[in-house]
Design a protein around this motif. Structure first.
Motif, PDB file in Angstrom:
ATOM      1  N   ARG A 152      37.862  47.411  33.746  1.00 11.94           N
ATOM      2  CA  ARG A 152      39.106  47.876  34.390  1.00 11.94           C
ATOM      3  C   ARG A 152      40.184  46.792  34.323  1.00 11.94           C
ATOM      4  N   LYS A 153      39.766  45.546  34.482  1.00 13.16           N
ATOM      5  CA  LYS A 153      40.754  44.459  34.442  1.00 13.16           C
ATOM      6  C   LYS A 153      41.334  44.323  33.031  1.00 13.16           C
ATOM      7  N   ILE A 154      40.480  44.554  32.032  1.00 16.92           N
ATOM      8  CA  ILE A 154      40.962  44.477  30.643  1.00 16.92           C
ATOM      9  C   ILE A 154      41.902  45.654  30.356  1.00 16.92           C
ATOM     10  N   THR A 171      44.323  26.217  41.293  1.00 20.63           N
ATOM     11  CA  THR A 171      43.866  27.302  42.164  1.00 20.63           C
ATOM     12  C   THR A 171      44.923  27.660  43.211  1.00 20.63           C
ATOM     13  N   PHE A 172      44.661  28.804  43.849  1.00 21.99           N
ATOM     14  CA  PHE A 172      45.613  29.392  44.796  1.00 21.99           C
ATOM     15  C   PHE A 172      44.809  29.895  45.993  1.00 21.99           C
ATOM     16  N   GLY A 173      45.126  29.405  47.176  1.00 21.13           N
ATOM     17  CA  GLY A 173      44.380  29.833  48.366  1.00 21.13           C
ATOM     18  C   GLY A 173      44.643  31.295  48.681  1.00 21.13           C
ATOM     19  N   ALA A 174      43.578  32.037  49.008  1.00 20.71           N
ATOM     20  CA  ALA A 174      43.743  33.461  49.309  1.00 20.71           C
ATOM     21  C   ALA A 174      44.752  33.631  50.443  1.00 20.71           C
ATOM     22  N   GLY A 175      45.583  34.679  50.310  1.00 26.14           N
ATOM     23  CA  GLY A 175      46.599  34.931  51.331  1.00 26.14           C
ATOM     24  C   GLY A 175      47.822  34.045  51.148  1.00 26.14           C
ATOM     25  N   ARG A 213      43.769  45.698  46.645  1.00 26.76           N
ATOM     26  CA  ARG A 213      42.346  45.619  47.051  1.00 26.76           C
ATOM     27  C   ARG A 213      41.529  44.843  46.032  1.00 26.76           C
ATOM     28  N   TYR A 214      41.852  45.015  44.766  1.00 24.47           N
ATOM     29  CA  TYR A 214      41.037  44.407  43.704  1.00 24.47           C
ATOM     30  C   TYR A 214      41.939  43.741  42.659  1.00 24.47           C
ATOM     31  N   ALA A 215      41.331  42.807  41.904  1.00 21.26           N
ATOM     32  CA  ALA A 215      42.102  42.069  40.897  1.00 21.26           C
ATOM     33  C   ALA A 215      42.694  42.993  39.833  1.00 21.26           C
ATOM     34  N   THR A 222      34.373  32.630  33.326  1.00 23.19           N
ATOM     35  CA  THR A 222      33.237  33.033  34.168  1.00 23.19           C
ATOM     36  C   THR A 222      33.083  32.146  35.406  1.00 23.19           C
ATOM     37  N   GLN A 223      32.412  32.714  36.387  1.00 25.80           N
ATOM     38  CA  GLN A 223      31.857  31.915  37.478  1.00 25.80           C
ATOM     39  C   GLN A 223      30.866  30.937  36.847  1.00 25.80           C
ATOM     40  N   TYR A 224      30.602  29.829  37.497  1.00 28.61           N
ATOM     41  CA  TYR A 224      29.681  28.868  36.885  1.00 28.61           C
ATOM     42  C   TYR A 224      28.241  29.380  36.922  1.00 28.61           C
ATOM     43  N   GLU A 247      29.457  40.864  45.778  1.00 35.02           N
ATOM     44  CA  GLU A 247      29.747  42.174  46.402  1.00 35.02           C
ATOM     45  C   GLU A 247      29.525  43.340  45.453  1.00 35.02           C
ATOM     46  N   ALA A 248      29.174  43.061  44.187  1.00 37.63           N
ATOM     47  CA  ALA A 248      29.039  44.165  43.224  1.00 37.63           C
ATOM     48  C   ALA A 248      27.870  45.067  43.623  1.00 37.63           C
ATOM     49  N   ARG A 249      28.087  46.386  43.539  1.00 41.66           N
ATOM     50  CA  ARG A 249      27.013  47.320  43.910  1.00 41.66           C
ATOM     51  C   ARG A 249      25.865  47.205  42.924  1.00 41.66           C
TER      52      ARG A 249
HETATM   53  P1  FAD Z   1      37.621  41.639  41.610  1.00 38.88           P
HETATM   54  O1  FAD Z   1      37.629  41.666  40.134  1.00 38.88           O
HETATM   55  O2  FAD Z   1      38.590  42.491  42.334  1.00 38.88           O
HETATM   56  O3  FAD Z   1      36.132  41.984  42.078  1.00 38.88           O
HETATM   57  C1  FAD Z   1      35.704  41.747  43.425  1.00 38.88           C
HETATM   58  C2  FAD Z   1      34.499  42.600  43.750  1.00 38.88           C
HETATM   59  O4  FAD Z   1      34.907  43.951  43.927  1.00 38.88           O
HETATM   60  C3  FAD Z   1      33.419  42.650  42.662  1.00 38.88           C
HETATM   61  O5  FAD Z   1      32.172  42.722  43.298  1.00 38.88           O
HETATM   62  C4  FAD Z   1      33.712  43.936  41.915  1.00 38.88           C
HETATM   63  O6  FAD Z   1      32.567  44.440  41.243  1.00 38.88           O
HETATM   64  C5  FAD Z   1      34.161  44.816  43.069  1.00 38.88           C
HETATM   65  N1  FAD Z   1      35.099  45.879  42.679  1.00 38.88           N
HETATM   66  C6  FAD Z   1      36.215  45.740  41.943  1.00 38.88           C
HETATM   67  N2  FAD Z   1      36.855  46.933  41.841  1.00 38.88           N
HETATM   68  C7  FAD Z   1      36.138  47.816  42.567  1.00 38.88           C
HETATM   69  C8  FAD Z   1      36.304  49.188  42.891  1.00 38.88           C
HETATM   70  N3  FAD Z   1      37.338  49.892  42.431  1.00 38.88           N
HETATM   71  N4  FAD Z   1      35.366  49.784  43.679  1.00 38.88           N
HETATM   72  C9  FAD Z   1      34.298  49.066  44.159  1.00 38.88           C
HETATM   73  N5  FAD Z   1      34.102  47.751  43.888  1.00 38.88           N
HETATM   74  C10 FAD Z   1      35.012  47.146  43.110  1.00 38.88           C
HETATM   75  N6  FAD Z   1      39.579  32.490  44.552  1.00 38.88           N
HETATM   76  C11 FAD Z   1      40.733  32.114  45.150  1.00 38.88           C
HETATM   77  O7  FAD Z   1      40.981  32.477  46.311  1.00 38.88           O
HETATM   78  N7  FAD Z   1      41.646  31.310  44.506  1.00 38.88           N
HETATM   79  C12 FAD Z   1      41.454  30.878  43.239  1.00 38.88           C
HETATM   80  O8  FAD Z   1      42.300  30.165  42.700  1.00 38.88           O
HETATM   81  C13 FAD Z   1      40.251  31.284  42.560  1.00 38.88           C
HETATM   82  N8  FAD Z   1      40.014  30.906  41.279  1.00 38.88           N
HETATM   83  C14 FAD Z   1      38.902  31.390  40.628  1.00 38.88           C
HETATM   84  C15 FAD Z   1      38.738  31.104  39.265  1.00 38.88           C
HETATM   85  C16 FAD Z   1      37.644  31.607  38.564  1.00 38.88           C
HETATM   86  C17 FAD Z   1      37.511  31.292  37.087  1.00 38.88           C
HETATM   87  C18 FAD Z   1      36.669  32.392  39.247  1.00 38.88           C
HETATM   88  C19 FAD Z   1      35.459  32.923  38.516  1.00 38.88           C
HETATM   89  C20 FAD Z   1      36.827  32.681  40.596  1.00 38.88           C
HETATM   90  C21 FAD Z   1      37.953  32.198  41.301  1.00 38.88           C
HETATM   91  N9  FAD Z   1      38.169  32.505  42.639  1.00 38.88           N
HETATM   92  C22 FAD Z   1      39.325  32.101  43.272  1.00 38.88           C
HETATM   93  C23 FAD Z   1      37.165  33.273  43.406  1.00 38.88           C
HETATM   94  C24 FAD Z   1      37.460  34.784  43.384  1.00 38.88           C
HETATM   95  O9  FAD Z   1      38.672  35.050  44.046  1.00 38.88           O
HETATM   96  C25 FAD Z   1      36.281  35.438  44.108  1.00 38.88           C
HETATM   97  O10 FAD Z   1      35.136  35.398  43.287  1.00 38.88           O
HETATM   98  C26 FAD Z   1      36.550  36.849  44.622  1.00 38.88           C
HETATM   99  O11 FAD Z   1      35.477  37.191  45.529  1.00 38.88           O
HETATM  100  C27 FAD Z   1      36.590  37.926  43.559  1.00 38.88           C
HETATM  101  O12 FAD Z   1      37.684  37.797  42.778  1.00 38.88           O
HETATM  102  P2  FAD Z   1      37.842  38.723  41.450  1.00 38.88           P
HETATM  103  O13 FAD Z   1      39.181  38.450  40.918  1.00 38.88           O
HETATM  104  O14 FAD Z   1      36.675  38.578  40.594  1.00 38.88           O
HETATM  105  O15 FAD Z   1      37.820  40.180  42.179  1.00 38.88           O
END
Ligand code: FAD
Length: 281
Positions: free
Chosen positions: A160-162, A45-49, A117-119, A171-173, A147-149
């Protein structure tokens, strides 16, 4: 139905980068115990920021030196493009071939400024910078991201990620297998073809699990929470019960035909080893 891959025994294990010498030594022991199950990769894992940037890199490189595949997580929130580019260069130079690309959560009290802003934006950036070098994993949420609407909006986000270039998802657990099966039905209906690997959280401790769940939105079913609470301080019985519950979940998922299982190890091996022994019997 989402197509199961041919080898249903594929596994991966997730670690966090340790902070202390004791933690580093403990992780070495954990890794050598879990290596016996021939995982496809270990992720770190990687700490945010970027708070764990160097420790994540060091942990990944140590794993790689043992000849096993290591996949660093990268979370993009609060990071600049320059910082992510620098990290990608380092990983490429060291021969890393797989990444877990995430948004991350902004630590409370900190600003969220950064270039992403997003993954999905991170995945697109990785592809633009490094082409097809990396296999990119992203996160998926059978019980939906907090946070999903709407559930549909969350699924669109996975799409979008794909489209941005993700190869597979973890997946999340969850403890309710139906949430995963129904999520996979939605993925099928949305023509999502990439492997969506269940993330499995072993049960070590109810307080810790309840804290994780309140942050990430993964439900602890009422029956499970009440049974775990009933054990009180009897950790040995709680863990034995947790091993049964998680073994049954893994078995149900395997029978269904999941592509693989990804374990959130919390840098511990004993409980997971017992689960894996149970499901290989
Ligand atoms: P995103 O895919 O960006 O989604 C985040 C939220 O934004 C979702 O609610 C999505 O629906 C919404 N969203 C996305 N795009 C838009 C848009 N254009 N408009 C409006 N809403 C939008 N965290 C860490 O800090 N470090 C880690 O190493 C780490 N490892 C993880 C490993 C796994 C397998 C999982 C499942 C989670 C991990 N996390 C980790 C936690 C993760 O960073 C959090 O769950 C985070 O809140 C969301 O990350 P994401 O990549 O899913 O974000």
């Amino acid at each position: 139905m989402n197509t199961p891959i041919s080898n249903p025994s594929t596994l991966s294990f997730e670690f966090f980068p340790p902070k202390t010498v004791e933690g580093i030594n403990k992780l070495r022991e954990t890794r050598s115990q879990l290596a016996k199950f021939n995982p496809e990769f270990f992720s770190v894992t990687f700490g945010a920021g970027g708070s764990t940037r160097d420790r994540t890199l060091d942990t990944v490189l140590e794993i790689q030196k043992t000849g096993l595949d290591a996949a660093p997580h990268i979370s993009c929130i609060s990071s600049s493009k320059e910082e992510i580019r620098d990290l990608l260069n380092k990983y490429q130079t060291h021969g890393i071939k797989r990444l877990v690309a995430l948004r991350g959560d902004v630590p409370s009290g900190e600003a969220s400024a950064g270039d992403f802003r997003y993954a999905a934006e991170l995945v697109a950036f990785i592809r633009a910078e490094t082409g097809d070098h990396f296999h990119i994993e992203v996160a998926a949420y059978p019980e939906f991201h907090p946070e999903a609407r709407t559930p549909a909006a969350d699924l669109q986000n996975l799409q979008r990620k794909i489209e941005a270039g993700a190869n597979s998802a973890i997946t999340q657990y969850f403890y309710n297998a139906d949430s995963y099966f129904r999520f996979m039905d939605q993925c099928d209906a949305a023509d999502i073809k990439i492997p969506v690997v269940p993330g499995i959280m072993p049960i070590y401790n109810i307080t810790q699990l309840a804290r994780f769940s309140s942050i990430c939105g993964a439900e602890i079913p009422r029956w499970l929470k009440m049974r775990l609470e009933e054990y009180g301080d009897d950790m040995a019985s709680l863990r034995a019960f947790g091993i049964d519950v998680v073994s049954e979940l893994c078995e149900t998922l395997r029978v269904w035909g999941v592509p693989s299982l990804h374990f959130y190890t919390l840098n511990q091996s004993v409980v997971i080893s017992k689960v894996l022994e149970n499901i290989s019997e």
